[in-house]
Design a protein around this motif. Structure first.
Motif, PDB file in Angstrom:
ATOM      1  N   ASP A  70      70.672 185.467  16.449  1.00 47.68           N
ATOM      2  CA  ASP A  70      68.808 186.037  16.124  1.00 47.68           C
ATOM      3  C   ASP A  70      68.309 185.052  16.253  1.00 47.68           C
ATOM      4  N   LYS A  71      67.920 184.299  17.278  1.00 48.38           N
ATOM      5  CA  LYS A  71      66.802 183.338  18.300  1.00 48.38           C
ATOM      6  C   LYS A  71      65.460 183.643  17.716  1.00 48.38           C
ATOM      7  N   HIS A  72      65.089 182.940  17.067  1.00 45.61           N
ATOM      8  CA  HIS A  72      63.420 183.023  16.614  1.00 45.61           C
ATOM      9  C   HIS A  72      63.048 181.534  17.072  1.00 45.61           C
ATOM     10  N   PHE A  73      62.668 181.052  18.071  1.00 49.21           N
ATOM     11  CA  PHE A  73      62.229 179.285  18.324  1.00 49.21           C
ATOM     12  C   PHE A  73      60.159 179.411  18.627  1.00 49.21           C
ATOM     13  N   ALA A  74      60.260 178.785  17.600  1.00 52.15           N
ATOM     14  CA  ALA A  74      58.388 178.415  18.124  1.00 52.15           C
ATOM     15  C   ALA A  74      57.997 177.381  18.992  1.00 52.15           C
ATOM     16  N   GLU A  75      57.054 177.358  20.069  1.00 55.31           N
ATOM     17  CA  GLU A  75      56.846 176.078  20.425  1.00 55.31           C
ATOM     18  C   GLU A  75      56.412 175.012  19.412  1.00 55.31           C
ATOM     19  N   LEU A  76      57.612 173.649  19.770  1.00 53.80           N
ATOM     20  CA  LEU A  76      57.187 172.675  18.948  1.00 53.80           C
ATOM     21  C   LEU A  76      57.420 171.052  19.831  1.00 53.80           C
ATOM     22  N   PRO A  77      56.626 170.410  19.297  1.00 55.86           N
ATOM     23  CA  PRO A  77      56.055 168.853  19.573  1.00 55.86           C
ATOM     24  C   PRO A  77      57.615 168.341  20.374  1.00 55.86           C
ATOM     25  N   ASP A  78      58.056 167.245  20.631  1.00 58.84           N
ATOM     26  CA  ASP A  78      59.170 166.950  20.982  1.00 58.84           C
ATOM     27  C   ASP A  78      58.913 165.970  19.851  1.00 58.84           C
ATOM     28  N   ILE A  79      60.242 165.230  19.181  1.00 62.41           N
ATOM     29  CA  ILE A  79      60.383 164.503  18.092  1.00 62.41           C
ATOM     30  C   ILE A  79      61.283 163.446  18.222  1.00 62.41           C
ATOM     31  N   SER A  80      60.809 162.287  16.949  1.00 63.72           N
ATOM     32  CA  SER A  80      61.662 161.689  17.739  1.00 63.72           C
ATOM     33  C   SER A  80      63.213 160.812  16.433  1.00 63.72           C
ATOM     34  N   CYS A  81      63.547 161.250  17.230  1.00 60.83           N
ATOM     35  CA  CYS A  81      65.371 161.200  16.668  1.00 60.83           C
ATOM     36  C   CYS A  81      66.452 160.540  17.379  1.00 60.83           C
ATOM     37  N   ALA A  82      67.667 160.417  16.800  1.00 63.62           N
ATOM     38  CA  ALA A  82      68.996 160.538  17.432  1.00 63.62           C
ATOM     39  C   ALA A  82      69.519 161.838  18.066  1.00 63.62           C
ATOM     40  N   PRO A  83      69.338 162.415  19.238  1.00 67.06           N
ATOM     41  CA  PRO A  83      69.885 163.584  19.108  1.00 67.06           C
ATOM     42  C   PRO A  83      71.181 163.921  18.881  1.00 67.06           C
ATOM     43  N   SER A  84      71.869 163.050  19.069  1.00 68.67           N
ATOM     44  CA  SER A  84      73.521 163.371  18.794  1.00 68.67           C
ATOM     45  C   SER A  84      73.893 163.731  17.818  1.00 68.67           C
ATOM     46  N   GLN A  85      73.192 162.513  16.486  1.00 69.58           N
ATOM     47  CA  GLN A  85      73.038 163.329  15.108  1.00 69.58           C
ATOM     48  C   GLN A  85      72.957 164.127  14.847  1.00 69.58           C
ATOM     49  N   LEU A  86      70.931 164.534  15.236  1.00 72.34           N
ATOM     50  CA  LEU A  86      70.323 165.902  14.914  1.00 72.34           C
ATOM     51  C   LEU A  86      71.139 167.170  15.343  1.00 72.34           C
ATOM     52  N   ASN A  87      72.176 167.058  17.271  1.00 72.86           N
ATOM     53  CA  ASN A  87      73.312 167.697  16.918  1.00 72.86           C
ATOM     54  C   ASN A  87      74.611 168.102  15.838  1.00 72.86           C
ATOM     55  N   GLN A  88      74.756 166.640  15.920  1.00 79.82           N
ATOM     56  CA  GLN A  88      75.730 167.519  14.942  1.00 79.82           C
ATOM     57  C   GLN A  88      75.725 167.636  13.938  1.00 79.82           C
ATOM     58  N   VAL A  89      73.982 167.951  13.434  1.00 81.04           N
ATOM     59  CA  VAL A  89      73.690 168.689  12.333  1.00 81.04           C
ATOM     60  C   VAL A  89      73.625 169.867  12.045  1.00 81.04           C
ATOM     61  N   PHE A  90      73.215 170.524  13.177  1.00 83.00           N
ATOM     62  CA  PHE A  90      73.073 171.744  14.303  1.00 83.00           C
ATOM     63  C   PHE A  90      74.129 172.739  14.316  1.00 83.00           C
ATOM     64  N   LEU A  91      75.790 172.130  14.520  1.00 84.55           N
ATOM     65  CA  LEU A  91      76.809 171.799  15.304  1.00 84.55           C
ATOM     66  C   LEU A  91      77.350 172.457  13.756  1.00 84.55           C
ATOM     67  N   ASN A  92      77.444 171.266  12.862  1.00 84.04           N
ATOM     68  CA  ASN A  92      77.810 171.039  11.290  1.00 84.04           C
ATOM     69  C   ASN A  92      77.644 172.680  10.438  1.00 84.04           C
TER      70      ASN A  92
END
Length: 160
Positions: free
Chosen positions: A24-46
């Motif tokens: 069940d996904k509920h996504f709001a409109e968000l501005p892009d953020i400054s980050c290390a994308p591969s690291q945040l993807n690792q967070v979401f995967l975990n």
């Protein structure tokens, strides 16, 4: 980095682990953020993998994004087994695991914690035994990303 796209990518990568779950996904409109994308993807995967394991193949995974002031917020909730307060108190410690010997290193959530902290964010958990768990990740929206978003809106309005 578009957080919503990053989460979508992580859900696709985890497709095998979540194939029997209701997502069940509920996504709001968000501005892009400054980050290390591969690291945040690792967070979401975990977080997604842990949620799937807690539900043992049945249940609902709810992923929500929202904006709260100067922060982007990602909530990942499962309807799994949940955790007691004693377990929650230790989950971000290196080598702490609730899995049987040989099945987990106990590093996943400590790495998640470090990545979020390195990005100037916060991660919290709300869990009750038998009621599931929700992880909430708060990440700052940078001023630079805000300026780009604001300029884009102004440009598109003047073109109309």
């Amino acid at each position: 980095f578009d957080l919503n796209e990053g989460i979508e990518t992580s859900l696709k990568i985890c497709q095998n682990q979540i194939k029997d779950l209701v997502v069940d996904k509920h996504f709001a409109e968000l501005p892009d953020i400054s980050c290390a994308p591969s690291q945040l993807n690792q967070v979401f995967l975990n977080l997604i993998n842990n949620a799937a394991q807690a539900m043992d193949g049945q249940g609902t995974l709810t992923v929500t994004t929202e904006r709260d002031g100067d922060n982007a917020v990602v909530k990942i909730r499962d309807t799994g087994c949940g955790m007691d307060a004693e377990t929650v108190a230790h989950i971000f410690e290196p080598f702490f695991t609730t899995k049987p010997v040989g099945e987990g290193t106990g590093l996943g959530l400590s790495i998640v914690f470090r990545i979020i902290e390195d990005h100037g964010g916060q991660i919290t958990v709300d869990s009750q035994p038998g009621e599931g768990t929700e992880f909430q990740v708060r990440l700052p929206i940078s001023a630079a990303a805000e300026a780009v978003t604001a300029d884009s809106v102004i440009l598109s309005e003047s073109e109309a």
